[in-house]
Design a protein around this motif. Structure first.
Motif, PDB file in Angstrom:
ATOM      1  N   THR A  74      26.754  60.760  31.565  1.00  0.00           N
ATOM      2  CA  THR A  74      27.589  60.792  30.359  1.00  0.00           C
ATOM      3  C   THR A  74      27.846  59.411  29.781  1.00  0.00           C
ATOM      4  O   THR A  74      28.435  59.295  28.710  1.00  0.00           O
ATOM      5  N   MET A  75      27.425  58.355  30.478  1.00  0.00           N
ATOM      6  CA  MET A  75      27.695  56.966  30.092  1.00  0.00           C
ATOM      7  C   MET A  75      29.179  56.632  30.162  1.00  0.00           C
ATOM      8  O   MET A  75      29.610  55.599  29.649  1.00  0.00           O
ATOM      9  N   GLU A  76      29.976  57.500  30.764  1.00  0.00           N
ATOM     10  CA  GLU A  76      31.398  57.204  30.923  1.00  0.00           C
ATOM     11  C   GLU A  76      31.557  56.004  31.849  1.00  0.00           C
ATOM     12  O   GLU A  76      30.921  55.926  32.904  1.00  0.00           O
ATOM     13  N   VAL A  77      32.393  55.050  31.449  1.00  0.00           N
ATOM     14  CA  VAL A  77      32.660  53.877  32.279  1.00  0.00           C
ATOM     15  C   VAL A  77      33.953  54.109  33.055  1.00  0.00           C
ATOM     16  O   VAL A  77      34.996  54.345  32.463  1.00  0.00           O
ATOM     17  N   PHE A  78      33.869  54.066  34.383  1.00  0.00           N
ATOM     18  CA  PHE A  78      35.065  54.291  35.203  1.00  0.00           C
ATOM     19  C   PHE A  78      35.895  53.012  35.330  1.00  0.00           C
ATOM     20  O   PHE A  78      37.092  53.063  35.541  1.00  0.00           O
ATOM     21  N   GLY A  79      35.226  51.895  35.233  1.00  0.00           N
ATOM     22  CA  GLY A  79      35.971  50.641  35.311  1.00  0.00           C
ATOM     23  C   GLY A  79      35.051  49.469  35.610  1.00  0.00           C
ATOM     24  O   GLY A  79      33.905  49.647  35.999  1.00  0.00           O
ATOM     25  N   THR A  80      35.565  48.271  35.379  1.00  0.00           N
ATOM     26  CA  THR A  80      34.824  47.061  35.739  1.00  0.00           C
ATOM     27  C   THR A  80      35.708  46.238  36.653  1.00  0.00           C
ATOM     28  O   THR A  80      36.932  46.349  36.603  1.00  0.00           O
ATOM     29  N   TYR A  81      35.087  45.428  37.490  1.00  0.00           N
ATOM     30  CA  TYR A  81      35.870  44.611  38.415  1.00  0.00           C
ATOM     31  C   TYR A  81      35.107  43.332  38.733  1.00  0.00           C
ATOM     32  O   TYR A  81      33.891  43.260  38.522  1.00  0.00           O
ATOM     33  N   PRO A  82      35.803  42.307  39.231  1.00  0.00           N
ATOM     34  CA  PRO A  82      35.178  40.996  39.428  1.00  0.00           C
ATOM     35  C   PRO A  82      34.028  41.023  40.439  1.00  0.00           C
ATOM     36  O   PRO A  82      33.885  41.979  41.211  1.00  0.00           O
ATOM     37  N   ALA A  83      33.246  39.981  40.438  1.00  0.00           N
ATOM     38  CA  ALA A  83      32.035  39.930  41.266  1.00  0.00           C
ATOM     39  C   ALA A  83      32.324  39.579  42.717  1.00  0.00           C
ATOM     40  O   ALA A  83      31.501  39.848  43.589  1.00  0.00           O
ATOM     41  N   GLN A  84      33.487  38.988  42.999  1.00  0.00           N
ATOM     42  CA  GLN A  84      33.719  38.450  44.344  1.00  0.00           C
ATOM     43  C   GLN A  84      34.185  39.502  45.341  1.00  0.00           C
ATOM     44  O   GLN A  84      35.150  39.307  46.068  1.00  0.00           O
ATOM     45  N   VAL A  85      33.525  40.647  45.366  1.00  0.00           N
ATOM     46  CA  VAL A  85      33.861  41.690  46.331  1.00  0.00           C
ATOM     47  C   VAL A  85      32.563  42.273  46.886  1.00  0.00           C
ATOM     48  O   VAL A  85      31.519  42.194  46.248  1.00  0.00           O
ATOM     49  N   THR A  86      32.625  42.849  48.079  1.00  0.00           N
ATOM     50  CA  THR A  86      31.433  43.450  48.671  1.00  0.00           C
ATOM     51  C   THR A  86      31.455  44.975  48.576  1.00  0.00           C
ATOM     52  O   THR A  86      30.497  45.633  48.959  1.00  0.00           O
ATOM     53  N   GLU A  87      32.577  45.508  48.111  1.00  0.00           N
ATOM     54  CA  GLU A  87      32.628  46.952  47.892  1.00  0.00           C
ATOM     55  C   GLU A  87      33.569  47.238  46.730  1.00  0.00           C
ATOM     56  O   GLU A  87      34.389  46.395  46.367  1.00  0.00           O
ATOM     57  N   PRO A  88      33.454  48.426  46.118  1.00  0.00           N
ATOM     58  CA  PRO A  88      34.311  48.725  44.966  1.00  0.00           C
ATOM     59  C   PRO A  88      35.780  48.754  45.372  1.00  0.00           C
ATOM     60  O   PRO A  88      36.097  49.238  46.459  1.00  0.00           O
TER      61      PRO A  88
END
Lengths: 109, 188
Positions: A74-88
């Motif tokens: 659906t192209m729905e975006v659940f969220g964005t978060y910074p790069a400095q993590v190894t898991e959501p």
């Protein structure tokens, strides 16, 4: 057309302002790992119909890498978060669970 | 000393809006921890304006500060003061983790002014150019057609646009194409 919120500069960036960076949360198979593990790291990618995690770079904007969770159907975006993590982050996972109960992606669910 | 030569030597186009290559302008890239008081002091010391928040530009006359990214600030000053500005920053931040470079000659600057300035830029960028989405005081790094650029508003009908010097002619050409008389959309 995707519009992703850049967690670094706070801009809602249009897809044409971003560069795709492929699958998120890859863990490098370093020296000494068996061939099959290295092959998995190098070539095997998730290709889901549904929940997906990706890396994006705000190339024409602040230049920072970040992560995005979205649905490939659906192209729905659940969220964005910074790069400095190894898991959501848990917050993103909870949001996805609310909308796509029973989802799983790689080692995450 | 050799005379500074700007990318398009003051090229001017008058159509829907006036597009003008603004001539030599001092620009210093300062990277570091923008939360640090020392870095803020160094930047405001050269520019003489308040430190901007995320996505903002504070400009007064030919000096100013523009928020480029969480670890980068653009210091604007008169062209002939950029070298001294870098030296002043170097002196203040010696021993800390930072980077300051004079990038005046690496960039080109345009002034786009006129009632339809918003509309001309909206034709070229994916950024929200509505009065609610972009107003004086804001700063946006984005793209213009196919190249990266950044802009901010000096007042309601005047934009300043910066881009890499290597694409100055391209940016001038697309701005003039977007400002061709008779091509107004009248959306804003």
């Amino acid at each position: 057309m995707l519009i992703l919120h850049c967690p670094y500069c706070g801009v809602d960036a249009d897809e044409t302002e971003l560069s795709p960076g492929g699958e998120a949360h890859l863990k490098r198979a370093g020296p000494g790992t068996p061939d099959d593990a290295f092959e998995r790291y190098l070539f095997h990618r998730e290709n889901p119909k549904g929940v997906h995690f990706e890396r994006w770079r705000h190339a024409s904007g602040c230049g920072k890498w970040f992560h995005a969770a979205r649905c490939t159907v659906t192209m729905e975006v659940f969220g964005t978060y910074p790069a400095q993590v190894t898991e959501p982050p848990q917050e993103i996972c909870d949001r996805i669970t609310g909308k796509r109960p029973g989802w799983s992606w790689g080692a995450f669910s | 000393m050799s005379e500074p030569v700007s990318a398009l030597q003051g090229a001017i186009f008058e159509g829907l809006v006036k597009v003008e290559e603004a001539g030599p302008c001092g620009m210093i890239t300062l990277r570091g921890d923008l939360a640090s008081t020392q870095v803020k002091t160094a930047a405001t010391g050269v520019a003489g304006v308040d430190f901007p928040g995320q996505g903002e530009a504070n400009c007064a006359g030919d000096k100013g500060l523009c928020w480029m990214s969480p670890d980068e600030i653009l210091v604007l000053c008169p062209y002939d003061q950029a070298g001294a500005g870098v030296a002043a920053i170097d002196k203040l931040l010696a021993g800390t983790h930072y980077l300051a470079t004079n990038v005046s000659d690496a960039r080109a600057r345009f002034v786009v002014s006129g009632l339809d300035a918003r509309e001309v830029l909206a034709k070229l960028t994916p950024a929200d150019m509505s009065p609610a989405g972009f107003a004086p005081g804001r700063f946006r790094r984005t793209r213009l057609a196919q190249v990266p650029a950044a802009f901010w508003m000096r007042d309601e009908h005047m934009f300043e646009v910066i881009c890499f010097r290597s694409v100055a002619q391209y940016v001038f050409d697309i701005l003039t194409a977007a400002a061709t008389p008779g091509s107004e959309v009248g959306f804003f």
